[in-house]
Design a protein around this motif. Structure first.
Motif, mmCIF file in Angstrom:
data_model
loop_
_atom_site.group_PDB
_atom_site.id
_atom_site.type_symbol
_atom_site.label_atom_id
_atom_site.label_comp_id
_atom_site.label_asym_id
_atom_site.label_seq_id
_atom_site.Cartn_x
_atom_site.Cartn_y
_atom_site.Cartn_z
ATOM 1 N N GLY A 129 6.026 2.191 8.093
ATOM 2 C CA GLY A 129 5.906 1.302 6.932
ATOM 3 C C GLY A 129 5.738 -0.149 7.346
ATOM 4 N N LYS A 130 6.496 -0.550 8.371
ATOM 5 C CA LYS A 130 6.382 -1.930 8.850
ATOM 6 C C LYS A 130 5.003 -2.184 9.454
ATOM 7 C CE LYS A 130 11.173 -3.172 9.636
ATOM 8 N NZ LYS A 130 11.304 -4.362 8.841
ATOM 9 N N ALA A 164 2.862 -8.249 0.849
ATOM 10 C CA ALA A 164 2.963 -7.577 2.149
ATOM 11 C C ALA A 164 4.202 -8.035 2.915
ATOM 12 C CB ALA A 164 1.709 -7.835 2.969
ATOM 13 N N ILE A 214 -1.552 -5.027 6.555
ATOM 14 C CA ILE A 214 -1.980 -5.582 5.264
ATOM 15 C C ILE A 214 -1.704 -7.087 5.219
ATOM 16 C CG2 ILE A 214 -1.532 -5.551 2.778
ATOM 17 C CD1 ILE A 214 -1.051 -2.535 3.053
ATOM 18 N N GLY A 215 -0.579 -7.513 5.778
ATOM 19 C CA GLY A 215 -0.260 -8.941 5.839
ATOM 20 C C GLY A 215 -1.241 -9.728 6.687
ATOM 21 N N ILE A 242 2.161 -0.623 8.675
ATOM 22 C CA ILE A 242 1.166 -0.651 7.596
ATOM 23 C C ILE A 242 1.240 -1.976 6.840
ATOM 24 C CG2 ILE A 242 0.544 0.384 5.377
ATOM 25 C CD1 ILE A 242 1.296 3.103 6.622
ATOM 26 N N TRP A 243 2.445 -2.403 6.471
ATOM 27 C CA TRP A 243 2.586 -3.668 5.737
ATOM 28 C C TRP A 243 2.234 -4.860 6.629
ATOM 29 C CZ3 TRP A 243 1.995 -3.641 0.919
ATOM 30 C CH2 TRP A 243 2.486 -2.605 0.130
ATOM 31 N N LYS A 287 7.014 -9.265 1.591
ATOM 32 C CA LYS A 287 8.198 -8.732 0.910
ATOM 33 C C LYS A 287 8.394 -7.244 1.235
ATOM 34 C CE LYS A 287 10.274 -11.011 -1.961
ATOM 35 N NZ LYS A 287 11.535 -11.699 -1.781
ATOM 36 N N LYS A 288 7.320 -6.480 1.198
ATOM 37 C CA LYS A 288 7.422 -5.045 1.498
ATOM 38 C C LYS A 288 7.733 -4.808 2.983
ATOM 39 C CE LYS A 288 6.468 -3.356 -2.556
ATOM 40 N NZ LYS A 288 7.299 -2.421 -3.286
ATOM 41 N N PHE A 289 7.195 -5.673 3.848
ATOM 42 C CA PHE A 289 7.481 -5.551 5.280
ATOM 43 C C PHE A 289 8.972 -5.737 5.539
ATOM 44 C CE2 PHE A 289 8.093 -7.513 9.451
ATOM 45 C CZ PHE A 289 7.451 -6.604 10.271
ATOM 46 N N ALA A 302 10.872 -2.587 4.261
ATOM 47 C CA ALA A 302 10.556 -1.288 4.857
ATOM 48 C C ALA A 302 11.597 -0.909 5.912
ATOM 49 C CB ALA A 302 9.161 -1.321 5.483
#
Length: 110
Positions: free
Chosen positions: A49-50, A37, A56-57, A52-53, A39-41, A44
């Motif tokens: 996207g930020k 989460a 999730i984080g 959502i990630w 890394k994807k944040f 993004a």
């Protein structure tokens, strides 16, 4: 006697490890989710996207905090590792004559 103490400590550490195995697996999974989460944040580009990630984080972080008893399992793993390393270490001989002979040889050399 030293081996008996190491064996007893090893048995206790193994029981603690088995008791905390579930929370240890849960912490590993939640830390993996948190890592992905983050890394994807950082990768993004969009705000959605930020968000959502980020959510999730936060979920991954909260489940990692909920599995804090896994720290006892990690300590038990470390104790078992130390016992494994110390098991075959040569110790001091408890025979007083062996120690006397070593000291006598040292005195002869001096």
């Amino acid at each position: 006697m030293k081996k008996a103490g190491l064996l007893l400590l090893g048995i206790i550490a193994a029981i603690v490890l088995l008791a905390n195995l579930g929370s240890l697996v849960g912490m590993i999974i939640s830390l993996g989710i948190l890592y992905v989460a983050v890394k994807k944040f950082l990768q993004a580009d969009s705000t959605t996207g930020k968000v959502i990630w980020g959510i999730i984080g936060v979920i991954g972080l909260s489940t990692a905090v909920a599995n804090m008893p896994a720290i006892l399992g990690l300590i038990a793993v470390y104790v078992l590792y130390v016992i494994y390393k110390k098991w075959d270490e040569p110790g001091e001989s408890e025979d007083p004559f062996t120690n006397f002979e070593k000291q006598w040889d040292e005195l002869k050399r001096s």
